[in-house]
Every structure is written in C-alpha cells, then in structure tokens.
Design an enzyme around this catalytic site. Structure first.
Site, PDB file in Angstrom:
ATOM      1  CG  ASP A 115      -1.792   1.223   1.354  1.00  0.00           C
ATOM      2  OD1 ASP A 115      -2.363   1.618   0.328  1.00  0.00           O
ATOM      3  OD2 ASP A 115      -1.917   1.803   2.450  1.00  0.00           O
ATOM      4  CB  SER A 116       0.215   4.798  -0.503  1.00  0.00           C
ATOM      5  OG  SER A 116      -0.944   4.870   0.315  1.00  0.00           O
ATOM      6  CB  CYS A 129      -3.152   0.494  -2.405  1.00  0.00           C
ATOM      7  SG  CYS A 129      -3.317   2.204  -2.939  1.00  0.00           S
ATOM      8  CD  GLU A 162      -0.336   6.894   6.413  1.00  0.00           C
ATOM      9  OE1 GLU A 162       0.688   7.033   7.091  1.00  0.00           O
ATOM     10  OE2 GLU A 162      -0.574   5.865   5.746  1.00  0.00           O
ATOM     11  CB  CYS A 221      -9.562   4.548   0.828  1.00  0.00           C
ATOM     12  SG  CYS A 221      -7.873   5.010   1.326  1.00  0.00           S
ATOM     13  CG  HIS A 240      -4.968   5.036   4.537  1.00  0.00           C
ATOM     14  ND1 HIS A 240      -4.433   4.534   3.378  1.00  0.00           N
ATOM     15  CD2 HIS A 240      -3.919   5.478   5.285  1.00  0.00           C
ATOM     16  CE1 HIS A 240      -3.114   4.688   3.415  1.00  0.00           C
ATOM     17  NE2 HIS A 240      -2.784   5.255   4.559  1.00  0.00           N
TER      18      HIS A 240
END
Ligand code: DGL
Length: 275
Positions: free
Chosen positions: A7-8, A70, A150, A184, A186
């Site tokens: 993932d990022s 992702c 994040e 997403c 996240h």
C-alpha cells in the site's frame, strides 16, 4: 514462499490483518510506500510507476501471491501488474470490495468513498455494475481521510467535522444509499467515527439500516482461493516482515492500530525503491 502485500502507507495493514486472520499459518511481507504517500492525489501514470516499483521489491523477495492492498493502485495498476508477473496470482481490492458491497445491499444504492484517484478511475462503478447492473453508485473522494488515518486521528471534533463535510452531500440524496463502501484501505480505522457522524446526518434513514463495508475480509478470501496450500505449515503462526520507504518509527507507531498487533520500529526495514 510469502504473500506480498503493499500500500502507499499503513492503510493496507487493515487488509494484512484480515489476511492473517484468514491464513494464520502463512508468512507475509508488507511494504508501505510511505515516502510517496499519498497515492490518491497523484496521476494514474505516477501510481502505476510506484506500484510497479513496490511490487518489484516484493516479488524479488519470492512470493506465492501479490496483494495490492491499495484501492488507488488496484484501480489503475491491477492489469499492468498481472501481466508483469504472470503466472503469479495478483489480487486487488476493488473486485472484492464491490462484491462485499453488492452482497450487503438490498436497494442497490451504494455509496463509495475513496481517494480522488480511485473515484476518477471509475473502477468501483464498473465492478459494482458488473455484479449488479441496476445498481446506483454514488461516489465521493475523501482525500483528507487518508491524512487523518495516517495521523492516527480516529475520533474527536476535527474528525467528525471532516467526515460530515465530505459525507453530507452524499447521504442527503433523495433516495439514500443502504451501503457505504470504504473504498480506501486507510478508512476502516475511521469506521466508528463515520458511523457516528452519519447517524447525525441521516437520522431515521440510518436507523433503517446502513451497512458500512470494506474490502479486507473479501480480499482475504479471494487470496485463500488463489493459493494451492492455503493454510501453510500446520499449527504454526506465520511471520510478518514489514518494509517501509520512509519514517519507520512513524510507520510502527501508527501502523500498530491498523494491524491490531504491536509493531516494533526496529523490526521495520527501510527500503529504497528509487524515484
Ligand atoms: N490506502 C490507499 C487506498 O486504498 C491510498 C491512500 C493514499 O495513498 O492516498 O486507496
């Protein structure tokens, strides 16, 4: 051989968590491309390049399966990565997420929240309509949710106001959706705050049932079906090797709540994927 996951940033750890639950005996290597996060606001060409570099780094370590944890990278790079590594199984999160949303929806009205890149690629609209042609898909790009996640901000006034700012227009539609798909990886850590903020926006409609779904569990079962020996060595708990392209201490600190297991910073390897 291990299952590679990327993932990022730390978001894909929500998928790794589901994979560990589904396949406890397997070994995993996870790469968070934290140096280049976010992917969601970058062009498709850049995300394809980042995805190729991240996947190359994992494939070089020897994999039985590659998981693109992702949505943004799955939306634009799934086919490219499948061709690049064939016959290695490459699993993205969009199809499994669409399947989870369609299974949970009675009305066929599905709201998808995702990054700008995922929304612009239209990948969820297409995947949902392939499974249910009469579905009505409403999408919204929620870029700041990635920053909140994040940062480890999952509750409180700023989180609530941000959620309301993005979701109000989507949920106040004349015919409200009965499923909200977290498109997403996240976003699952914000699920409780999203549920609470949506209750305030939707009132009664929310009480009539609005399911919040994500792609983690359905992705894990797709991965299981791709593997010939899904369980791994009997009785043993598989290992997790963690790689990040920047900020290993931060990755460990924030990532623990995404993975649901403590991450020790010293155990996170710093890797350089080039430019
Ligand atoms: N977690 C990623 C996704 O599922 C992307 C977040 C980002 O880097 O913008 O889309």
């Amino acid at each position: 051989m291990a299952i590679g996951v990327f993932d990022s940033g730390v978001g894909g750890l929500t998928v790794l968590r589901a994979l560990r639950r589904e396949l406890p005996g397997r070994d995993f290597i996870y790469l968070g491309d934290t140096a280049r996060l976010p992917y969601g606001t970058k062009s498709a060409a850049s995300v394809v390049r980042y995805a190729e570099q991240a996947a190359d780094a994992l494939v070089a370590r020897g994999l039985s399966c590659l998981v693109i944890a992702c949505n943004t990278a799955s939306a634009v790079a799934l086919d490219v990565l499948r061709r690049r590594y064939a016959p290695l199984p490459v699993v993205g999160v969009i199809e499994p997420g669409a399947a989870a949303a369609v299974a949970a929806s009675r009305s066929g009205r599905i709201a998808v929240i995702a990054t700008e890149g995922t929304v612009n690629a239209g990948a969820y609209d297409a995947a949902i309509r392939r499974l249910r042609p009469d579905a009505r898909v409403l999408s919204a790009a929620c870029a700041l949710f990635v920053a909140l996640a994040e940062e480890g901000w999952t509750e409180g006034e700023i989180v609530e106001l941000t959620i309301r700012r993005y979701l109000e227009p989507l949920l106040q539609a004349a015919a409200p959706p009965d499923v909200l798909l977290l498109g997403c990886t996240h976003f699952p850590v914000l699920a409780a705050a999203i549920r609470q903020a949506m209750g305030q926006v939707m009132g009664e409609a929310m009480d009539q049932g609005l399911a919040i779904v994500d792609s983690a569990a359905t992705t894990a079962s797709v991965v299981r079906s791709e593997l010939r020996d899904a369980t791994g060595p009997a009785g043993s708990r598989g290992s997790v090797r963690l790689l990040a392209t920047d900020g290993v201490a931060r990755f460990a600190r924030v990532g623990s709540s995404f993975l649901g297991e403590a991450i020790v910073a010293d155990a996170v390897e710093l890797v350089d994927l080039g430019r």
